[in-house]
Scaffold this active site. Structure first.
Site, mmCIF file in Angstrom:
data_model
loop_
_atom_site.group_PDB
_atom_site.id
_atom_site.type_symbol
_atom_site.label_atom_id
_atom_site.label_comp_id
_atom_site.label_asym_id
_atom_site.label_seq_id
_atom_site.Cartn_x
_atom_site.Cartn_y
_atom_site.Cartn_z
ATOM 1 N N ASP A 108 2.286 -17.870 -20.613
ATOM 2 C CA ASP A 108 1.404 -19.002 -20.872
ATOM 3 C C ASP A 108 0.180 -19.001 -20.441
ATOM 4 O O ASP A 108 -0.228 -18.336 -19.645
ATOM 5 C CB ASP A 108 2.156 -20.150 -20.061
ATOM 6 C CG ASP A 108 3.626 -20.578 -20.293
ATOM 7 O OD1 ASP A 108 3.815 -20.245 -21.591
ATOM 8 O OD2 ASP A 108 4.402 -20.966 -19.574
HETATM 9 N N1 URA Z 1 8.413 -18.509 -18.077
HETATM 10 C C1 URA Z 1 7.146 -19.490 -18.338
HETATM 11 O O1 URA Z 1 7.592 -20.637 -18.286
HETATM 12 N N2 URA Z 1 6.053 -19.201 -18.432
HETATM 13 C C2 URA Z 1 5.522 -17.879 -18.750
HETATM 14 O O2 URA Z 1 4.196 -17.651 -18.772
HETATM 15 C C3 URA Z 1 6.309 -16.894 -18.616
HETATM 16 C C4 URA Z 1 7.818 -17.275 -18.447
#
Ligand code: URA
Length: 239
Positions: A104
């Site tokens: 993310d």
């Molecule tokens: N899980 C998440 O919630 N975000 C990420 O960036 C990776 C795994």
């Protein structure tokens, strides 16, 4: 064997049309001799451009320390991306350099980038169960039964048809823990913690399989051999 113009455009040097001009200007040598035909076939290892060997002709595999604030997307309208960190020539390669899974925008940590699409498919497939370790900081103390909830293999996230595979929670302090998962569902870690009643405030991926960031600063990468995950690839150069 690829044509010279194909080789140069796939490695991000120039368009196929520009390759003709580069050949005309004497910028390309094949086995030490000036090339005279951009359509001639050539082995990547025999080609020099402006006096230098070709740039990673057998593929790229990078271990990046992704900083917070960048997206893992080629869509420019999604904002600044991890690809903006790379040299322009690498950004023009075809096949394109892409991330192996995504983090993310607000997640930092270990992200692999490659131009080998077979590797992307292999390492993101749930079949291969690559363990990924995330360090999460949450907004309140962990509930006592959270480890059991994640380990049980029955945690059902909203909108998913299958429960999450068993995951290992290691509590570091009342609001900080490491979670190891073998899948890569959308926002999986944040959603798992939310299902357990906590909100993730900060998330960092510390490991991917056997790989760790070490002391690599945010925004920087380390090159891995393109055949790191499959030494058999070394016997068959892609270009
Ligand atoms: N899980 C998440 O919630 N975000 C990420 O960036 C990776 C795994």
């Amino acid at each position: 064997m690829p044509r010279l113009d194909q080789l140069l455009s796939s490695l991000g040097y120039c368009s196929r049309r520009e390759a003709r001009a580069w050949v005309g200007a004497g910028r390309i040598l094949v086995r030490g001799q000036p090339a005279d035909d951009a359509g001639a076939k050539a082995l990547a290892a025999d080609v020099n451009v402006d006096g230098a060997p070709l740039d990673h002709p057998n593929g790229l595999l990078l271990l990046l320390h992704k900083p917070v604030g960048l997206v893992c997307s080629h869509e420019t309208r999604e904002g600044p991306s991890v690809y903006d960190l790379l040299p322009e020539r690498w950004r023009r390669r075809n096949p394109a350099v892409t991330s192996i899974g995504r983090l993310d925008k607000e997640t930092s940590g270990l992200l692999l980038l490659t131009d080998q699409s077979a590797l992307v498919h292999r390492l993101t497939s749930p079949k291969h169960k690559v363990p990924k370790v995330y360090r999460a900081t949450v907004d309140r103390n962990f509930p006592a039964d959270l480890g059991a909830l994640f380990a049980g293999g029955t945690l059902q996230l909203e909108g998913e048809d299958k429960p999450c595979a068993p995951a290992e929670l290691k509590i570091i302090s009342p609001r900080e823990a490491e979670l190891t998962i073998t899948e890569g569902r959308y926002h999986q870690v944040r959603r798992m913690f939310a299902a357990g009643g906590t909100t993730v405030l900060a998330l960092h991926r510390a490991r991917f399989g056997e790989l760790e960031l070490g002391d690599l600063p945010a925004g920087q990468w380390r090159e891995l051999p393109p055949d790191f995950f499959d030494p058999r690839l070394a016997a068959t150069p892609s270009r």
